[in-house]
Write a protein that holds these residues in place. Structure first.
Motif, PDB file in Angstrom:
ATOM      1  N   GLY A   1       0.779  -1.231   0.000  1.00  0.00           N
ATOM      2  CA  GLY A   1       0.000   0.000   0.000  1.00  0.00           C
ATOM      3  C   GLY A   1       0.808   1.277   0.000  1.00  0.00           C
ATOM      4  N   VAL A   2       2.134   1.179   0.054  1.00  0.00           N
ATOM      5  CA  VAL A   2       2.954   2.390   0.148  1.00  0.00           C
ATOM      6  C   VAL A   2       2.795   3.270  -1.087  1.00  0.00           C
ATOM      7  CG1 VAL A   2       5.324   3.259   0.304  1.00  0.00           C
ATOM      8  CG2 VAL A   2       4.611   1.335   1.715  1.00  0.00           C
ATOM      9  N   GLY A   3       2.708   2.675  -2.268  1.00  0.00           N
ATOM     10  CA  GLY A   3       2.511   3.464  -3.475  1.00  0.00           C
ATOM     11  C   GLY A   3       1.203   4.242  -3.440  1.00  0.00           C
ATOM     12  N   ILE A   4       0.167   3.635  -2.888  1.00  0.00           N
ATOM     13  CA  ILE A   4      -1.123   4.316  -2.764  1.00  0.00           C
ATOM     14  C   ILE A   4      -1.009   5.497  -1.807  1.00  0.00           C
ATOM     15  CG2 ILE A   4      -3.510   4.016  -1.968  1.00  0.00           C
ATOM     16  CD1 ILE A   4      -3.145   1.021  -2.878  1.00  0.00           C
ATOM     17  N   ALA A   5      -0.307   5.294  -0.691  1.00  0.00           N
ATOM     18  CA  ALA A   5      -0.090   6.399   0.250  1.00  0.00           C
ATOM     19  C   ALA A   5       0.643   7.552  -0.425  1.00  0.00           C
ATOM     20  CB  ALA A   5       0.691   5.902   1.471  1.00  0.00           C
ATOM     21  N   GLU A   6       1.650   7.237  -1.235  1.00  0.00           N
ATOM     22  CA  GLU A   6       2.397   8.273  -1.946  1.00  0.00           C
ATOM     23  C   GLU A   6       1.514   9.017  -2.930  1.00  0.00           C
ATOM     24  OE1 GLU A   6       5.706   9.475  -1.769  1.00  0.00           O
ATOM     25  OE2 GLU A   6       5.390   8.508   0.166  1.00  0.00           O
ATOM     26  N   ALA A   7       0.682   8.300  -3.651  1.00  0.00           N
ATOM     27  CA  ALA A   7      -0.214   8.943  -4.607  1.00  0.00           C
ATOM     28  C   ALA A   7      -1.145   9.917  -3.892  1.00  0.00           C
ATOM     29  CB  ALA A   7      -1.017   7.887  -5.361  1.00  0.00           C
ATOM     30  N   LEU A   8      -1.684   9.507  -2.748  1.00  0.00           N
ATOM     31  CA  LEU A   8      -2.579  10.384  -1.990  1.00  0.00           C
ATOM     32  C   LEU A   8      -1.822  11.580  -1.430  1.00  0.00           C
ATOM     33  CD1 LEU A   8      -4.638   7.615  -0.140  1.00  0.00           C
ATOM     34  CD2 LEU A   8      -5.450   9.073  -2.012  1.00  0.00           C
ATOM     35  N   ARG A   9      -0.604  11.363  -0.973  1.00  0.00           N
ATOM     36  CA  ARG A   9       0.198  12.478  -0.457  1.00  0.00           C
ATOM     37  C   ARG A   9       0.512  13.513  -1.533  1.00  0.00           C
ATOM     38  NH1 ARG A   9       4.005   8.231   2.759  1.00  0.00           N
ATOM     39  NH2 ARG A   9       2.792   8.135   4.703  1.00  0.00           N
ATOM     40  N   HIS A  10       0.548  13.059  -2.776  1.00  0.00           N
ATOM     41  CA  HIS A  10       0.853  13.960  -3.890  1.00  0.00           C
ATOM     42  C   HIS A  10      -0.404  14.432  -4.602  1.00  0.00           C
ATOM     43  CE1 HIS A  10       4.926  12.362  -3.224  1.00  0.00           C
ATOM     44  NE2 HIS A  10       5.343  13.448  -3.832  1.00  0.00           N
ATOM     45  N   GLY A  11      -1.525  14.421  -3.895  1.00  0.00           N
ATOM     46  CA  GLY A  11      -2.703  15.115  -4.375  1.00  0.00           C
ATOM     47  C   GLY A  11      -3.723  14.297  -5.124  1.00  0.00           C
ATOM     48  N   ALA A  12      -3.545  12.990  -5.228  1.00  0.00           N
ATOM     49  CA  ALA A  12      -4.519  12.184  -5.962  1.00  0.00           C
ATOM     50  C   ALA A  12      -5.843  12.120  -5.205  1.00  0.00           C
ATOM     51  CB  ALA A  12      -3.983  10.785  -6.188  1.00  0.00           C
ATOM     52  N   ASP A  13      -6.935  12.165  -5.954  1.00  0.00           N
ATOM     53  CA  ASP A  13      -8.257  11.896  -5.394  1.00  0.00           C
ATOM     54  C   ASP A  13      -8.684  10.459  -5.667  1.00  0.00           C
ATOM     55  OD1 ASP A  13      -8.932  14.654  -4.510  1.00  0.00           O
ATOM     56  OD2 ASP A  13      -8.791  15.072  -6.665  1.00  0.00           O
ATOM     57  N   ILE A  14      -8.269   9.935  -6.798  1.00  0.00           N
ATOM     58  CA  ILE A  14      -8.574   8.563  -7.188  1.00  0.00           C
ATOM     59  C   ILE A  14      -7.262   7.884  -7.556  1.00  0.00           C
ATOM     60  CG2 ILE A  14      -9.797   7.079  -8.829  1.00  0.00           C
ATOM     61  CD1 ILE A  14     -11.846   9.324  -9.185  1.00  0.00           C
ATOM     62  N   VAL A  15      -7.007   6.724  -6.967  1.00  0.00           N
ATOM     63  CA  VAL A  15      -5.775   5.976  -7.233  1.00  0.00           C
ATOM     64  C   VAL A  15      -6.148   4.638  -7.848  1.00  0.00           C
ATOM     65  CG1 VAL A  15      -3.617   5.091  -6.293  1.00  0.00           C
ATOM     66  CG2 VAL A  15      -4.718   7.066  -5.212  1.00  0.00           C
ATOM     67  N   ILE A  16      -5.654   4.398  -9.058  1.00  0.00           N
ATOM     68  CA  ILE A  16      -5.932   3.165  -9.786  1.00  0.00           C
ATOM     69  C   ILE A  16      -4.698   2.272  -9.742  1.00  0.00           C
ATOM     70  CG2 ILE A  16      -6.609   2.172 -11.993  1.00  0.00           C
ATOM     71  CD1 ILE A  16      -8.746   3.921 -10.641  1.00  0.00           C
ATOM     72  N   CYS A  17      -4.891   1.060  -9.278  1.00  0.00           N
ATOM     73  CA  CYS A  17      -3.788   0.101  -9.167  1.00  0.00           C
ATOM     74  C   CYS A  17      -4.095  -1.150  -9.979  1.00  0.00           C
ATOM     75  CB  CYS A  17      -3.574  -0.313  -7.713  1.00  0.00           C
ATOM     76  SG  CYS A  17      -3.315   1.059  -6.578  1.00  0.00           S
ATOM     77  N   GLY A  18      -3.048  -1.878 -10.256  1.00  0.00           N
ATOM     78  CA  GLY A  18      -3.203  -3.211 -10.792  1.00  0.00           C
ATOM     79  C   GLY A  18      -3.211  -4.201  -9.643  1.00  0.00           C
ATOM     80  N   ARG A  19      -2.303  -5.188  -9.681  1.00  0.00           N
ATOM     81  CA  ARG A  19      -2.323  -6.243  -8.673  1.00  0.00           C
ATOM     82  C   ARG A  19      -1.637  -5.785  -7.390  1.00  0.00           C
ATOM     83  NH1 ARG A  19      -5.343 -10.194  -6.861  1.00  0.00           N
ATOM     84  NH2 ARG A  19      -5.368  -8.442  -5.434  1.00  0.00           N
ATOM     85  N   VAL A  20      -2.280  -4.894  -6.665  1.00  0.00           N
ATOM     86  CA  VAL A  20      -1.922  -4.740  -5.260  1.00  0.00           C
ATOM     87  C   VAL A  20      -2.719  -5.793  -4.500  1.00  0.00           C
ATOM     88  CG1 VAL A  20      -1.384  -2.282  -5.424  1.00  0.00           C
ATOM     89  CG2 VAL A  20      -3.708  -2.986  -4.876  1.00  0.00           C
ATOM     90  N   SER A  21      -2.236  -6.183  -3.348  1.00  0.00           N
ATOM     91  CA  SER A  21      -2.984  -7.172  -2.572  1.00  0.00           C
ATOM     92  C   SER A  21      -4.331  -6.589  -2.177  1.00  0.00           C
ATOM     93  CB  SER A  21      -2.198  -7.603  -1.339  1.00  0.00           C
ATOM     94  OG  SER A  21      -2.201  -6.586  -0.357  1.00  0.00           O
ATOM     95  N   ASP A  22      -5.282  -7.468  -1.867  1.00  0.00           N
ATOM     96  CA  ASP A  22      -6.651  -7.043  -1.615  1.00  0.00           C
ATOM     97  C   ASP A  22      -6.736  -5.954  -0.546  1.00  0.00           C
ATOM     98  OD1 ASP A  22      -7.077  -9.075  -3.382  1.00  0.00           O
ATOM     99  OD2 ASP A  22      -8.089 -10.414  -1.965  1.00  0.00           O
ATOM    100  N   ALA A  23      -5.920  -6.080   0.498  1.00  0.00           N
ATOM    101  CA  ALA A  23      -6.013  -5.154   1.627  1.00  0.00           C
ATOM    102  C   ALA A  23      -5.103  -3.941   1.493  1.00  0.00           C
ATOM    103  CB  ALA A  23      -5.681  -5.902   2.926  1.00  0.00           C
TER     104      ALA A  23
END
Length: 621
Positions: free
Chosen positions: A164-186
């Motif tokens: 989930g670290v990449g998702i946290a980084e995306a949110l820290r850099h202003g994302a409202d919606i973060v689209i991922c591929g195969r991150v684990s379910d949680a």
């Protein structure tokens, strides 16, 4: 960002591409929801989208190797998401998160909002995997420990499970919606909590709680009464609105404390029992691994704070492993099936006749089929009151690497007398068993492609994990700096100080599920199944009864001789078993109806055992 003193409220809106579509629109209307999260990827979608992506690469054509159903669900909620400042984090990008992000960005503009869409890549490790494979890496199977060189299939695509670290980084850099591929379910839940509370990457205790929270709400209404073995009394007979089970919400505090609840004014329930059911779903042992953190879950206990509010306690946080799970796809060939209906007497003999005649018709072509099975579903009632009660279904299931054997080849002009699976199955009808009746939907006998799926481990240090921001920046995400090596096989043990089963007095034969809850699921070809008791006295009986040997005995003909691991979670009165390599290669290529392992718990709960009479007198589930 809101004050870290307030818990983040994360809504779980989807457990798969087939889930109910209303959730995002409804949660977007609730200003108290901070993040909308859902799981769209399964092993089936990974193989299908991976093959789709590969076809696009080979042809040079653009692909949409993502889950369209997410866009359909998201669209009616976009304006309210913007209005309330909510965030969205999902894995629906599957094998093409960039293409999905671009499409959603345009959709947000078309809706008159300025929502910012970022995406995460790095899960496609096909190139790195192929390099290791050429160098002789064995990529041992997680269910069987066999090397991939024994697979007999040619890998075409490989995806690693990201954290989930990449998702946290995306949110820290202003994302409202973060689209991922195969991150684990949680992982989206971990990333969202890290962003909201500004957790560091080594806040393992807090992150482990977020990991468990993500596991609990990742399957939407599974935790609010779906698939719950107490459904009769607590949903159907109680007047609960079970046609509209509420979607779950996880509240995660800055210190990592987790409370599970659900949306208001909906059906369903959140109790220690429904939370236990989801806790036991698809786990592999006392350790729950993620790319960011490892959660030790055998110390968990649950507290019912109030109606529809359960607090989770006792999670232990540990460093993540240096590896992460990798899913490897191969084209398996084509599969088809044919059905006969058998009624009344001599069912076993009728099956024997169909099998012998079908194989005789195949002759030398039998060797063209890599899988050929004859399976009966159901049984004839002792004194049937209708034709249905006297009828069972015979399913002939076949897999082949020769598409012409199932009329699925490019040669559409093959003659009617060309040998095919359907012809082999039906041509004996008039010399067959009494009452011979084939299924009339011949479409099932025409082959469809299937995939093989191999699960192994891959070094996190060799994953190119990247966040692509809405404003064009590329942000690398480094692998975890602090990791821990774990044994390949988790702890397995029998109960300590078991009591003689005679300790509880007189017994009566009754189904195990009369007094015991259960839940099962799949991970590749592994099947996990957990059981839990209603109170401490029944827990002592349950843990003494359910040994590995007893589970093997209860499985009966379903037991395939594989290893069985066992551990306990005393805080929820649960005994858990991992049936290794139980599911015939897993959902993508299984010859069984139980492709997801969900039937195993119900099969075992219906088995007759000696239950203390005083337990039955308390009432049944």
């Amino acid at each position: 960002m809101a004050s870290p003193k307030r818990p983040i409220r994360i809504a779980g809106v989807s457990g798969g591409v087939f889930d109910r579509f209303r959730a995002i629109e409804d949660f977007s209307k609730d200003p108290l929801i901070d993040v909308i999260f859902g799981d769209w990827i399964s092993e089936v979608s990974m193989t299908l989208r991976g093959s789709q992506k590969l076809d696009g690469i080979k042809s040079g054509a653009a692909t949409e190797a993502y889950e369209q159903s997410f866009i359909t669900m998201l669209s009616p909620g976009i304006e309210n998401i913007a209005k309330h400042g909510q965030k969205v984090a999902v894995n629906a990008g599957a094998c093409d998160p960039e293409a999905m992000a671009q499409r959603i960005q345009q959709l947000c503009k078309d809706k008159g909002t300025d929502l910012k869409v970022s995406w995460v890549t790095g899960d496609n490790v096909t190139e790195q995997f192929q390099k290791h494979l050429r160098n002789g890496e064995k990529f041992l199977s997680l269910p069987t420990d066999a090397p991939i060189q024994n697979w007999g299939a040619e890998p075409i695509f490989a995806q690693a499970y990201l954290g989930g670290v990449g998702i946290a980084e995306a949110l820290r850099h202003g994302a409202d919606i973060v689209i991922c591929g195969r991150v684990s379910d949680a992982s989206p839940v971990i990333g969202s909590a890290m962003w909201w509370h500004s957790w560091a990457r080594e806040d393992f205790e807090k992150m482990a709680n977020a990991l468990v929270a993500g596991h609990l709400i990742e399957c939407s209404s599974y935790i609010t009464g779906g698939a719950y073995t107490g459904f009769k009394k607590e949903l159907l007979e109680s007047g609960n609105n079970f046609t509209n089970l509420g979607f779950p919400i996880a509240e995660i505090s800055a210190d990592g404390q987790v409370v599970i609840t659900k949306e208001k004014d909906t059906g369903g329930i959140v109790t220690t029992n429904t939370v236990t059911a989801q806790l036991l779903y698809e786990i592999q042992g006392p350790l729950y691994y993620n790319s960011d953190v490892t959660a030790r879950i055998d110390g968990i206990h649950l507290v019912q704070e109030s109606p529809d509010r359960v607090r989770v306690e006792g999670v232990q946080g540990l460093p993540p492993p240096p590896t992460t799970k990798i899913g490897i796809t191969a084209q398996g060939g084509w599969q088809a099936e044919f059905h006969y209906f058998l009624t009344g007497l001599d069912i076993a003999e009728k099956v024997k006749m169909v099998e012998a005649q079908t194989i005789a018709s195949m002759g030398e072509y039998r060797k063209e089929f890599t899988t050929l099975s004859f399976n009966v579903t159901g049984s004839v009632a002792t004194q049937p009151r209708s034709l249905s009660e006297a009828t069972v279904e015979l399913r002939i299931f076949a897999q082949t690497r020769n598409p012409d054997m199932v009329s699925a080849g490019k040669n559409k002009g093959i003659s009617p007398d060309h040998p095919t699976f359907a012809k082999f199955c039906i041509e004996n009808c008039l010399q067959g068993y009494p009452g011979g009746t084939p299924g009339t939907d011949m479409r099932q006998a025409v082959g469809k492609p299937f995939f093989e799926y191999w699960v192994s481990l891959f070094p996190q240090s060799e994953i190119d994990h990247v966040v692509w921001t809405h404003d064009g920046r590329k942000i690398p995400v480094s692998p975890p700096a602090r990791v821990k090596e774990y044994p390949r096989r988790q702890d397995s043990y029998e109960t300590t100080s078991p009591k003689p089963l005679s300790s509880w007095g007189p017994t009566r034969k009754a189904p195990l599920g009369s007094i015991v809850h259960g839940r099962s699921g799949d991970k590749s070809s592994d099947c996990n199944v957990g059981f839990w008791a209603r109170d401490d006295e029944e827990w002592d009986w349950l843990r003494s009864l359910l040994t590995v040997k007893e589970i093997q005995s209860l499985l009966d003909k379903e037991y395939n001789g594989g290893a069985v691991d066992r551990f306990e979670i005393p805080g929820v009165r649960a005994v858990h078993f991992l049936l290794r390599d139980h599911l015939d290669r897993g959902v993508n290529s299984s010859s069984s109806y139980d492709v997801l392992g969900k039937l195993v718990a119900e099969y075992l709960r219906c088995k007759q055992v000696d239950i203390p009479v005083k337990f039955l007198e308390k009432g049944i589930i």
